[in-house]
Write an enzyme that holds these catalytic residues in place. Structure first.
Site, PDB file in Angstrom:
ATOM      1  N   HIS A  68      -6.919   4.248 -14.707  1.00 20.77           N
ATOM      2  CA  HIS A  68      -8.260   4.438 -14.153  1.00 20.77           C
ATOM      3  C   HIS A  68      -8.764   5.843 -14.407  1.00 20.77           C
ATOM      4  O   HIS A  68      -9.898   6.051 -14.851  1.00 20.77           O
ATOM      5  CB  HIS A  68      -8.271   4.172 -12.643  1.00 20.77           C
ATOM      6  CG  HIS A  68      -9.544   4.644 -11.989  1.00 20.77           C
ATOM      7  ND1 HIS A  68      -9.706   5.936 -11.516  1.00 20.77           N
ATOM      8  CD2 HIS A  68     -10.720   4.004 -11.761  1.00 20.77           C
ATOM      9  CE1 HIS A  68     -10.927   6.073 -11.038  1.00 20.77           C
ATOM     10  NE2 HIS A  68     -11.561   4.921 -11.162  1.00 20.77           N
TER      11      HIS A  68
ATOM     12  N   GLU B 144       1.714   0.048  -4.850  1.00 21.56           N
ATOM     13  CA  GLU B 144       0.822   1.159  -5.146  1.00 21.56           C
ATOM     14  C   GLU B 144       1.607   2.433  -4.894  1.00 21.56           C
ATOM     15  O   GLU B 144       2.217   2.603  -3.841  1.00 21.56           O
ATOM     16  CB  GLU B 144      -0.411   1.157  -4.249  1.00 21.56           C
ATOM     17  CG  GLU B 144      -1.355   2.310  -4.579  1.00 21.56           C
ATOM     18  CD  GLU B 144      -2.225   2.758  -3.414  1.00 21.56           C
ATOM     19  OE1 GLU B 144      -3.207   3.475  -3.658  1.00 21.56           O
ATOM     20  OE2 GLU B 144      -1.919   2.408  -2.272  1.00 21.56           O
TER      21      GLU B 144
ATOM     22  N   ASN C 222     -13.340   6.163  -2.041  1.00 22.06           N
ATOM     23  CA  ASN C 222     -12.930   7.530  -1.740  1.00 22.06           C
ATOM     24  C   ASN C 222     -13.727   8.571  -2.507  1.00 22.06           C
ATOM     25  O   ASN C 222     -13.324   9.740  -2.603  1.00 22.06           O
ATOM     26  CB  ASN C 222     -11.425   7.702  -1.976  1.00 22.06           C
ATOM     27  CG  ASN C 222     -10.618   7.151  -0.808  1.00 22.06           C
ATOM     28  OD1 ASN C 222     -11.085   7.153   0.327  1.00 22.06           O
ATOM     29  ND2 ASN C 222      -9.430   6.659  -1.088  1.00 22.06           N
TER      30      ASN C 222
ATOM     31  N   ASP D 101       0.823  -1.204   0.000  1.00 21.64           N
ATOM     32  CA  ASP D 101       0.000   0.000   0.000  1.00 21.64           C
ATOM     33  C   ASP D 101       0.865   1.266   0.000  1.00 21.64           C
ATOM     34  O   ASP D 101       1.815   1.381   0.777  1.00 21.64           O
ATOM     35  CB  ASP D 101      -0.905  -0.005   1.235  1.00 21.64           C
ATOM     36  CG  ASP D 101      -1.751   1.238   1.341  1.00 21.64           C
ATOM     37  OD1 ASP D 101      -2.625   1.435   0.485  1.00 21.64           O
ATOM     38  OD2 ASP D 101      -1.521   2.033   2.283  1.00 21.64           O
TER      39      ASP D 101
ATOM     40  N   GLN E 112     -10.801   4.140  -5.563  1.00 20.39           N
ATOM     41  CA  GLN E 112     -11.489   5.007  -6.512  1.00 20.39           C
ATOM     42  C   GLN E 112     -12.997   4.970  -6.331  1.00 20.39           C
ATOM     43  O   GLN E 112     -13.695   5.917  -6.706  1.00 20.39           O
ATOM     44  CB  GLN E 112     -11.093   4.621  -7.946  1.00 20.39           C
ATOM     45  CG  GLN E 112      -9.597   4.649  -8.198  1.00 20.39           C
ATOM     46  CD  GLN E 112      -8.950   5.982  -7.850  1.00 20.39           C
ATOM     47  OE1 GLN E 112      -9.602   7.040  -7.882  1.00 20.39           O
ATOM     48  NE2 GLN E 112      -7.672   5.959  -7.519  1.00 20.39           N
TER      49      GLN E 112
END
Length: 622
Positions: free
Chosen positions: A334, A306, A404, A269, A401
């Site tokens: 994305h 990430e 959040n 993460d 996405q």
């Protein structure tokens, strides 16, 4: 008392069972003068720990059974759980429990995992994936995921967090599988069952901060530093005094999940929150250690980062100054797809207007490679050229996405059915490693909202206020659900029954077909591709896999487009047309074989795509 000469690598941290049945306790606590193991069996019993070089304390205790509860008593006054606890049955403030992870009877002998380039990830949150919200409950859904065609389930963080409701990024005990999910043995059952069905298992781990509630690490040693700041809590001390043992704590954690739980990959993460200015970065050291474990176990293990830095250093080889991780999430993919489908232009979406950002990302892996970012008000990223497409994991939805957003709306609540199919096509037929977010394969309509269950009232209020402030840039601050409200969690559970209804059933079939196409056409292989913009809203992706030439033409406009495609002269066969009536689309005529030398303009419906395969080489001039 003289200190024994032992290093952190000689003994694993925490409580581990020895071959003779006794238990070895190793605690790094340079901040305390003395430590004891406080055994909670009937009446309290204390066993003094021997001081060990490097700030460690060690004890070997016989006649203990798995499941025994214990605490560490520090300087004879304060009882706290084990920082490397294997299980916290009573939560983050309760005692630790002995776990013999070697006792589980695995049946996955010979399991080698799935090559990264052939992988399709399926991200799921254990607590909301099923009504029961447990590891064991996930097992019942594994055959359906095999039917869908995914290769790897990716679990959001499962390290012990406060309460029973959390995304997992507030974990306080990195070695302890969450008690409300079922604990250690049930996690092993899930991984074993997945492997028996041919599914790999990845785990999201958080090495940039720990959750505030139940986090007692400061009492033991300098695990944290004030030299750097993260948005989520104190930064981990990876490069200051005492950092050698801190690094070892986190590296051992990674090895523990991969070895004791037979996991195949770790998703790291927000590595941009791992601050390390030492000569050998933590990520480089971690990759080296995991590589050694991979050789010893005889199976491939992957580390996937990430990061919002768009820094190719994460992926490049250590010989050229990189960290050598296996893959990285590409948020740019994305963002480019999302803006084209939704038209949103607030926050970071302002940086991804038009088809050019998607075309560039499809060519290179991400869009921002050093140019100026309007949202960031500075240049952003560096060039990823030369890196294989299999080094990038892409999605059109994920927990961040979706969750959040203030109300946690999924893409199914933001766009129409045709756009959902287009999002699936551009993701699953891309040259990258695709990731699906649980439920997207059938158009789940339940939101995925941010939820917590902190026992600390002041902390709960701080989380509420923080969420409102976070969304100010998007203009969403007045519609943020209360993370502490159990209804926020309940609203986020999947409704698997939707798969039996329309149009969800058709969308599920569509996803299965796309995944089958990806596998049969070997689209996970690193092959030559050409990406061309077709006006302001359409795109052509031309790929060659062996003797097969495949063209994907996408229309991201809300209106039909007519395209001239001289690049595609010759005869082609339609493989899939998202607007076909078979997929509940608006097209009445099913496209089959066509000669693009004579067909003239090719018309595409709004938010649709067409995939063609060449049936014979073109002999006509382009």
């Amino acid at each position: 008392m003289a200190k024994a000469n032992i290093s952190a690598k000689d003994v694993r941290v925490g409580a581990n069972r020895l071959p003779d049945g006794s238990w070895e306790f190793l605690l790094w606590a340079p901040n305390v003068r003395s430590a004891s193991v406080h055994l909670l069996r009937g009446s309290s019993e204390f066993v003094s720990m021997d001081p060990v070089t490097g700030g460690y304390h060690r004890a070997i205790i016989k006649d203990l059974k798995p499941g025994s509860a214990y605490l560490y008593r520090l300087d004879g006054t304060r009882d706290l759980p084990d920082p490397a606890s294997r299980f916290q049955p009573d939560g983050v403030h309760g005692p630790s429990q002995l776990v013999d992870t070697d006792a589980f009877r695995w049946t996955d002998h010979g399991w080698k995992g799935t090559p990264l380039g052939r992988s399709i990830f399926y991200e799921l949150h254990v607590g909301t994936y099923t009504t029961d919200g447990t590891f064991d409950a996930v097992i019942g859904h594994l055959p359906e995921l095999v039917e869908l065609g995914v290769t790897t389930i990716e679990l959001m963080p499962i390290a012990q967090f406060p309460g029973s409701r959390n995304w997992g990024y507030d974990g306080a005990y990195l070695y302890a599988p969450q008690n409300s999910y079922g604990g250690p043995e049930s996690l092993q059952r899930l991984v074993n069952a997945a492997h028996d069905l041919g599914l790999s298992v990845a785990l999201d781990v958080v090495y940039n901060h720990l959750g505030p509630e139940g986090n007692y690490l400061n009492a033991y040693g300098p695990y944290f530093t004030d030299r750097y700041r993260t948005p989520w809590g104190q930064a981990i001390n990876f490069d200051n005094a005492g950092s050698d043992e801190v690094r070892r704590f986190f590296i051992e954690n990674a090895l523990y999940w991969l070895e004791d739980y037979h996991l195949d990959a770790l998703r790291l993460d927000a590595v941009h929150g791992i601050f390390d200015f030492s000569a050998r970065h933590f990520l480089t050291e971690l990759k080296c250690e995991v590589g050694e474990l991979s050789q010893r176990l005889g199976r491939q293990l992957y580390l996937i980062a990430e990061s919002d830095l768009n820094d190719s250093t994460i992926l490049r080889n250590p010989e050229t100054g990189g960290h050598g991780l296996d893959a990285q999430w590409s948020d740019d993919f994305h963002h480019a797809v999302h803006t084209l489908l939704t038209g949103e232009d607030i926050g970071y979406y302002a940086d991804f207007q038009g088809i050019a950002s998607l075309a560039s990302t499809l060519r290179d892996g991400w869009y921002y490679s050093g140019q100026h970012s309007h949202f960031r008000k500075r240049r952003h990223g560096n060039a990823p050229q030369g890196l294989s497409p299999s080094r990038f994991v892409v999605c059109n939805q994920n927990h961040d996405q979706v969750g959040n957003r203030a109300a946690g709306e999924r893409l199914a609540s933001l766009v129409n059915f045709e756009a959902l199919k287009l999002a699936a096509g551009i993701t699953l037929l891309s040259p990258f490693v695709p990731l699906l977010f649980m439920g997207e394969e059938y158009g789940e309509t339940a939101p995925f909202q941010y939820f917590t269950s902190h026992g600390d009232t002041a902390l709960g209020e701080a989380v509420r206020q923080g969420r409102r402030a976070e969304f100010a840039a998007f203009g969403w601050e007045d519609s943020v659900p209360d993370p502490q409200d159990e209804r926020t969690f309940s609203r986020s559970r999947l409704d698997h029954s939707l798969k039996e209804k329309e149009p969800h059933q058709t969308l599920f079939r569509f996803y299965k077909q796309l995944i089958r196409m990806r596998r049969e056409s070997d689209l996970g292989a690193d092959t030559a591709q050409t990406v061309r913009e077709l006006g302001g809203s359409a795109i052509l992706v031309l790929r060659e896999t062996g003797r097969l030439q495949m063209a994907m033409i996408c229309n991201f406009a809300a209106f039909p487009v007519a395209l001239n495609l001289p690049d595609l002269a010759g005869k082609w066969t339609s493989v899939i047309h998202s607007a076909d009536a078979r997929w509940n689309g608006p097209a009445s005529d099913r496209l089959t074989v066509m000669n693009l030398s004579t067909v003239g303009e090719l018309r595409l419906s709004p938010f649709s795509f067409l995939v063609l395969e060449r049936t014979q080489p073109s002999t006509e001039a382009a």
